[in-house]
Design a protein around this motif. Sequence first.
Motif, PDB file in Angstrom:
ATOM      1  N   UNK A 289       0.687  -1.656  -0.631  1.00  0.00           N
ATOM      2  CA  UNK A 289       0.171   0.070   0.058  1.00  0.00           C
ATOM      3  C   UNK A 289       0.897   1.645   0.305  1.00  0.00           C
ATOM      4  N   UNK A 290       1.620   0.748   0.879  1.00  0.00           N
ATOM      5  CA  UNK A 290       2.824   2.516   0.913  1.00  0.00           C
ATOM      6  C   UNK A 290       3.665   2.553   0.256  1.00  0.00           C
ATOM      7  N   UNK A 291       4.047   1.454  -1.221  1.00  0.00           N
ATOM      8  CA  UNK A 291       5.089   1.564  -2.515  1.00  0.00           C
ATOM      9  C   UNK A 291       3.739   2.045  -3.453  1.00  0.00           C
ATOM     10  N   UNK A 292       2.396   1.550  -3.263  1.00  0.00           N
ATOM     11  CA  UNK A 292       1.825   2.077  -4.710  1.00  0.00           C
ATOM     12  C   UNK A 292       1.318   3.516  -4.878  1.00  0.00           C
ATOM     13  N   UNK A 353      -3.113   9.728   7.154  1.00  0.00           N
ATOM     14  CA  UNK A 353      -1.964  10.407   6.243  1.00  0.00           C
ATOM     15  C   UNK A 353      -2.606  10.402   4.810  1.00  0.00           C
ATOM     16  N   UNK A 354      -3.263   9.635   4.451  1.00  0.00           N
ATOM     17  CA  UNK A 354      -3.255   8.914   3.601  1.00  0.00           C
ATOM     18  C   UNK A 354      -5.246   9.896   2.895  1.00  0.00           C
ATOM     19  N   UNK A 416       5.922  -4.570  -5.568  1.00  0.00           N
ATOM     20  CA  UNK A 416       5.371  -5.139  -7.329  1.00  0.00           C
ATOM     21  C   UNK A 416       4.212  -4.912  -7.382  1.00  0.00           C
ATOM     22  N   UNK A 417       3.290  -5.398  -6.206  1.00  0.00           N
ATOM     23  CA  UNK A 417       2.361  -5.764  -7.087  1.00  0.00           C
ATOM     24  C   UNK A 417       1.498  -4.573  -6.594  1.00  0.00           C
ATOM     25  N   UNK A 418       2.088  -4.104  -5.717  1.00  0.00           N
ATOM     26  CA  UNK A 418       0.721  -2.643  -5.312  1.00  0.00           C
ATOM     27  C   UNK A 418       1.222  -1.484  -6.125  1.00  0.00           C
ATOM     28  N   UNK A 419       2.677  -1.689  -6.815  1.00  0.00           N
ATOM     29  CA  UNK A 419       3.033  -0.531  -7.930  1.00  0.00           C
ATOM     30  C   UNK A 419       1.810  -0.369  -8.566  1.00  0.00           C
ATOM     31  N   UNK A 420       1.926  -1.889  -9.473  1.00  0.00           N
ATOM     32  CA  UNK A 420       0.720  -2.020  -9.991  1.00  0.00           C
ATOM     33  C   UNK A 420      -0.899  -2.112 -10.124  1.00  0.00           C
ATOM     34  N   UNK A 421      -0.721  -2.242  -9.643  1.00  0.00           N
ATOM     35  CA  UNK A 421      -2.363  -1.914  -8.606  1.00  0.00           C
ATOM     36  C   UNK A 421      -3.386  -0.579  -8.014  1.00  0.00           C
ATOM     37  N   UNK A 482      -7.102  10.120  -8.215  1.00  0.00           N
ATOM     38  CA  UNK A 482      -5.568  10.257  -6.938  1.00  0.00           C
ATOM     39  C   UNK A 482      -6.676  10.198  -5.202  1.00  0.00           C
ATOM     40  N   UNK A 483      -7.331  10.812  -5.359  1.00  0.00           N
ATOM     41  CA  UNK A 483      -7.977  10.901  -3.527  1.00  0.00           C
ATOM     42  C   UNK A 483      -8.662   9.440  -3.587  1.00  0.00           C
ATOM     43  N   UNK A 484      -9.284   8.800  -4.694  1.00  0.00           N
ATOM     44  CA  UNK A 484     -10.024   7.566  -4.448  1.00  0.00           C
ATOM     45  C   UNK A 484      -8.892   6.632  -4.229  1.00  0.00           C
ATOM     46  N   UNK A 485      -7.712   6.435  -4.726  1.00  0.00           N
ATOM     47  CA  UNK A 485      -6.559   5.370  -4.424  1.00  0.00           C
ATOM     48  C   UNK A 485      -6.567   5.630  -2.891  1.00  0.00           C
ATOM     49  N   UNK A 486      -6.040   7.084  -3.108  1.00  0.00           N
ATOM     50  CA  UNK A 486      -5.428   7.436  -1.589  1.00  0.00           C
ATOM     51  C   UNK A 486      -6.391   7.078  -0.446  1.00  0.00           C
ATOM     52  N   UNK A 487      -8.173   7.079  -0.157  1.00  0.00           N
ATOM     53  CA  UNK A 487      -8.990   7.182   0.124  1.00  0.00           C
ATOM     54  C   UNK A 487      -9.237   4.901   0.863  1.00  0.00           C
TER      55      UNK A 487
END
Length: 519
Positions: A289-292, A353-354, A416-421, A482-487
């Motif tokens: 989650x953090x890396x994504x 933070x998110x 790797x999964x977090x970045x791609x997702x 971006x807001x959706x991903x952060x939330x």
Amino acid sequence: MSNATASTPVQPLEGSARVWGTIALSAATFMNVLDTSIANVSLPAIAGDLGVSSTQGTWVITSFAVANAIAVPLTGWLTQRFGQVRLFMASVLLFIISSWLCGLAPNMTMLIAFRALQGFVAGPMIPLSQTLLLSSYPRAKAGLAMAMWSMTTLVAPVMGPLLGGWITDNISWPWIFYINIPVGLAAAGITWAIYRKRESATRKVPIDGIGLALLVVWVGAMQLMLDKGKELDWFHSAVILTLAVVALVGFAFFLIWELTDKHPVVDLSLFKRRNFWSGAFATAVAYGLFFGNVVILPLWLQQYMGYTATQAGMIMAPVGMLAIIFSPIVGLTVGKVDPRRYATFSFLVFALVLWMRSNFNTQADFWTIMIPTIIQGVAMAFFFIPLVTITLSGLPPDRIPAASGLSNFLRITAGAIGTSAATTLWENRAALHHAQLVESVNTGSSAANSAIANFAASGFSADQVLGQINRLVDQQSFMLASNDVFYGSAMLFLFLIPLVWLAKPAKGTGASDAAAGAH
């Protein structure tokens, strides 16, 4: 996996030997973690210099990640075969040589091959740096040892893009690899001087060739699927479907083989321990989650908020400030406080933070965007140390390298999964928001009519007006995405908290047990 015969317990280091040992091991870890992200911002320069497309250039990152993910879980077997210190020294020296070869690569094919070699030989470095560092400190200071180690893993991914961009702009891209040579030589020299007489016992354990082959197949297929998925439209592509099937079937056969083989290459019996699997999975998912989100924020800033690479780097850089301040405090107190409490606090701060980022808009100024990044440093300080303590608690000395290797494998794979997702979800949500916003751009909308009139009054042609309107819609849609991903990430951090509380801290302190495992 058969356990090596336990070596004679070694005493913790004292005085300057412990200080220099910590510096050397941390420098090696920093160098390793830095190389996972330093090439990211240099890809356009590398691709242009070697005459290939930017898409082909991404293999510079992928080849390192695939080889590294395969090598990390082999650490336990290799340690039994060659010993902790010898394996760590070999890993550092081979990393230096492969870094030098990367800088000399005359074409993209050779660079990818050398990056794969670099990723593979780097595999044992991080787990063994943890193991050797824990053996250098007395039980009561095990948390401090992990604090020193975790600071390097927290700061390096943020420093990577900043350092890589500066070197590429001001010197030339091969130097992003050459800088490893002096750092690696210094780390290797100091480590050998201090640790050469502290070698662990070895035994000749047969190599699990079939298990290793299956590991290469399923990890390689999965990493390729993640890397090429967005480009090939995921499961609408026959190539991605094939890679998914190969990864799934390979993983199934790998599990069956490793659970039944007498000398498995990866010690899956560690998952019988509740503390190991709860700590390792909590670390992996949280890191993913953090890396994504670390990838999404600078992308959004540079592509849709008008930030330069340097300005985006300045937004990301302060994440290490509070982490460096609080990590030693966490390390010194984790033996007195239930590590599950610290991990819970970390996840709550990550969620805060998110959530703050999920309220950003296109008018957000530099400081509004930076404040959550500064606060995130607190979450990072309370993240690695307690979770490593939980994951390794209660393990005997000879199983720490295998446990550290396997937990780091899960963390790397989750990254790797977090970045791609995250990037895929970001683009999909942006497309959805774009479609919804476009529906409101019509003759009945006073806002749309006002914007069109303003652009027309500024001298734009009809086509240019539509282009400007589309640019504004793009900016809004990616901001909302971006807001959706952060939330969503904030909610997932809250859902992770119960996983941490499935662990059972040993009587006394988890930190002491983790340290005991090393001596």
